[in-house]
Design a protein around this motif. Structure first.
Motif, mmCIF file in Angstrom:
data_model
loop_
_atom_site.group_PDB
_atom_site.id
_atom_site.type_symbol
_atom_site.label_atom_id
_atom_site.label_comp_id
_atom_site.label_asym_id
_atom_site.label_seq_id
_atom_site.Cartn_x
_atom_site.Cartn_y
_atom_site.Cartn_z
ATOM 1 N N MET A 77 112.612 -47.307 -19.567
ATOM 2 C CA MET A 77 111.210 -47.711 -19.602
ATOM 3 C C MET A 77 110.409 -46.570 -20.230
ATOM 4 O O MET A 77 110.556 -45.414 -19.840
ATOM 5 N N ARG A 78 109.558 -46.896 -21.196
ATOM 6 C CA ARG A 78 108.817 -45.881 -21.951
ATOM 7 C C ARG A 78 107.312 -46.069 -21.729
ATOM 8 O O ARG A 78 106.848 -47.171 -21.421
ATOM 9 N N THR A 79 106.555 -44.986 -21.931
ATOM 10 C CA THR A 79 105.105 -45.052 -21.717
ATOM 11 C C THR A 79 104.302 -44.332 -22.801
ATOM 12 O O THR A 79 103.079 -44.485 -22.845
ATOM 13 N N ASP A 80 104.936 -43.582 -23.678
ATOM 14 C CA ASP A 80 104.186 -42.675 -24.547
ATOM 15 C C ASP A 80 103.521 -43.323 -25.753
ATOM 16 O O ASP A 80 102.560 -42.778 -26.278
ATOM 17 N N TYR A 81 103.988 -44.473 -26.228
ATOM 18 C CA TYR A 81 103.385 -45.081 -27.414
ATOM 19 C C TYR A 81 103.576 -46.597 -27.379
ATOM 20 O O TYR A 81 104.359 -47.148 -28.140
ATOM 21 N N PRO A 82 102.877 -47.293 -26.478
ATOM 22 C CA PRO A 82 103.063 -48.751 -26.336
ATOM 23 C C PRO A 82 102.534 -49.510 -27.549
ATOM 24 O O PRO A 82 101.833 -48.955 -28.401
ATOM 25 N N ALA A 83 102.855 -50.788 -27.613
ATOM 26 C CA ALA A 83 102.369 -51.646 -28.691
ATOM 27 C C ALA A 83 100.842 -51.753 -28.625
ATOM 28 O O ALA A 83 100.250 -51.564 -27.561
ATOM 29 N N PRO A 84 100.197 -52.048 -29.751
ATOM 30 C CA PRO A 84 98.727 -52.141 -29.771
ATOM 31 C C PRO A 84 98.222 -53.417 -29.116
ATOM 32 O O PRO A 84 97.637 -54.290 -29.741
ATOM 33 N N ILE A 85 98.482 -53.532 -27.807
ATOM 34 C CA ILE A 85 98.073 -54.687 -27.025
ATOM 35 C C ILE A 85 97.176 -54.189 -25.898
ATOM 36 O O ILE A 85 97.434 -53.143 -25.307
ATOM 37 N N LYS A 86 96.157 -54.963 -25.586
ATOM 38 C CA LYS A 86 95.237 -54.570 -24.516
ATOM 39 C C LYS A 86 95.972 -54.429 -23.190
ATOM 40 O O LYS A 86 96.776 -55.279 -22.816
ATOM 41 N N ASN A 87 95.736 -53.330 -22.503
ATOM 42 C CA ASN A 87 96.289 -53.031 -21.175
ATOM 43 C C ASN A 87 97.797 -52.764 -21.172
ATOM 44 O O ASN A 87 98.410 -52.709 -20.105
ATOM 45 N N SER A 88 98.412 -52.618 -22.329
ATOM 46 C CA SER A 88 99.846 -52.316 -22.370
ATOM 47 C C SER A 88 100.065 -50.826 -22.127
ATOM 48 O O SER A 88 99.524 -49.980 -22.844
ATOM 49 N N LYS A 89 100.851 -50.511 -21.095
ATOM 50 C CA LYS A 89 101.131 -49.122 -20.752
ATOM 51 C C LYS A 89 102.620 -48.803 -20.751
ATOM 52 O O LYS A 89 103.016 -47.650 -20.902
ATOM 53 N N LYS A 90 103.449 -49.826 -20.544
ATOM 54 C CA LYS A 90 104.898 -49.607 -20.483
ATOM 55 C C LYS A 90 105.613 -50.566 -21.426
ATOM 56 O O LYS A 90 105.130 -51.657 -21.707
ATOM 57 N N TYR A 91 106.766 -50.113 -21.901
ATOM 58 C CA TYR A 91 107.582 -50.950 -22.773
ATOM 59 C C TYR A 91 109.029 -50.517 -22.638
ATOM 60 O O TYR A 91 109.354 -49.532 -21.943
#
Length: 224
Positions: A77-91
């Motif tokens: 699970m990553r947090t440093d550079y999420p997709a440009p989506i509103k409220n996206s913090k994890k991917y």
């Protein structure tokens, strides 16, 4: 002159709220139009299937096809550079040390089911210009599995990829009284670089969504 100036100010003051309200209404209409799409007599809207904000993935969510000695993979699970989506913090981050002929399966950490009629599935992918192919396996309403190719990940950066579901995927309920779902069972990644030695492949997944509509319902009474 002063009287005329005051009249102009009064007119502007009265007109401004009206214009502001009109712009606000237009903005709300634009926002609605982005969520809903009318095709024929059906209204489709987008839903989120997996946003990765609360789901945890581990090494148990990776399965190898006939694994070679040098092949290995990782998931995190990553947090440093999420997709440009509103409220996206994890991917989700996936890496594979392999070459052409190797492959891994990514099993969802939770069931990803769709109980409405689905026109297309979308997902945000961060590619790093590797020639690997990403696909997914969908189980339809008749319990039949279908493999859909998403695309080769030979691009750099975040992209929203949209996969239209073919007609061969059964979705409508066999009986209108018995509800049937479709399900995303897994994703498959196959390296495409024709190198003799294995290399590291990296890609990242954020919000998975679907464009859906309500299923047909039988409103006609046969009691006559």
């Amino acid at each position: 002159m002063k009287k005329n100036f005051l009249v102009i100010l009064a007119v502007l003051f009265i007109a401004y709220p009206a214009n502001s309200q009109e712009k606000k209404a237009e903005s709300q209409e634009d926002k609605t139009s982005k969520k809903e799409v009318t095709i024929g007599d059906q209204v489709y809207y987008e839903i989120t299937l997996e946003d990765f904000e609360k789901t945890e993935y581990t090494e148990k969510n990776i399965i190898y096809f006939s694994r070679s000695e040098e092949e290995k993979a990782g998931i995190s699970m990553r947090t440093d550079y999420p997709a440009p989506i509103k409220n996206s913090k994890k991917y989700l981050g996936i890496k594979l040390y392999g070459k052409q002929g190797n492959a891994i399966q990514i099993i969802p950490a939770k069931k990803i089911t769709i109980d409405k009629y689905c026109r297309s599935i979308s997902m945000w992918i961060f590619g790093k210009n590797f020639a690997g192919e990403l696909s997914m396996i969908i189980k339809d309403a008749n319990m039949k599995a279908h493999r859909l190719i998403i695309r080769k990940l030979n691009f750099i950066g975040w992209r929203k990829l949209i996969i239209k579901l073919p007609d061969k995927i059964a979705q409508e309920d066999a009986r209108l009284t018995k509800k049937m779902n479709i399900e995303i069972i897994k994703f498959i990644y196959k390296p495409g670089t024709p190198t003799r030695l294995p290399i590291w492949h990296y890609f990242y997944i954020d919000d998975i969504g679907a464009m859906v509509r309500k299923k047909y319902t039988d409103k006609q009474s046969d009691d006559w």
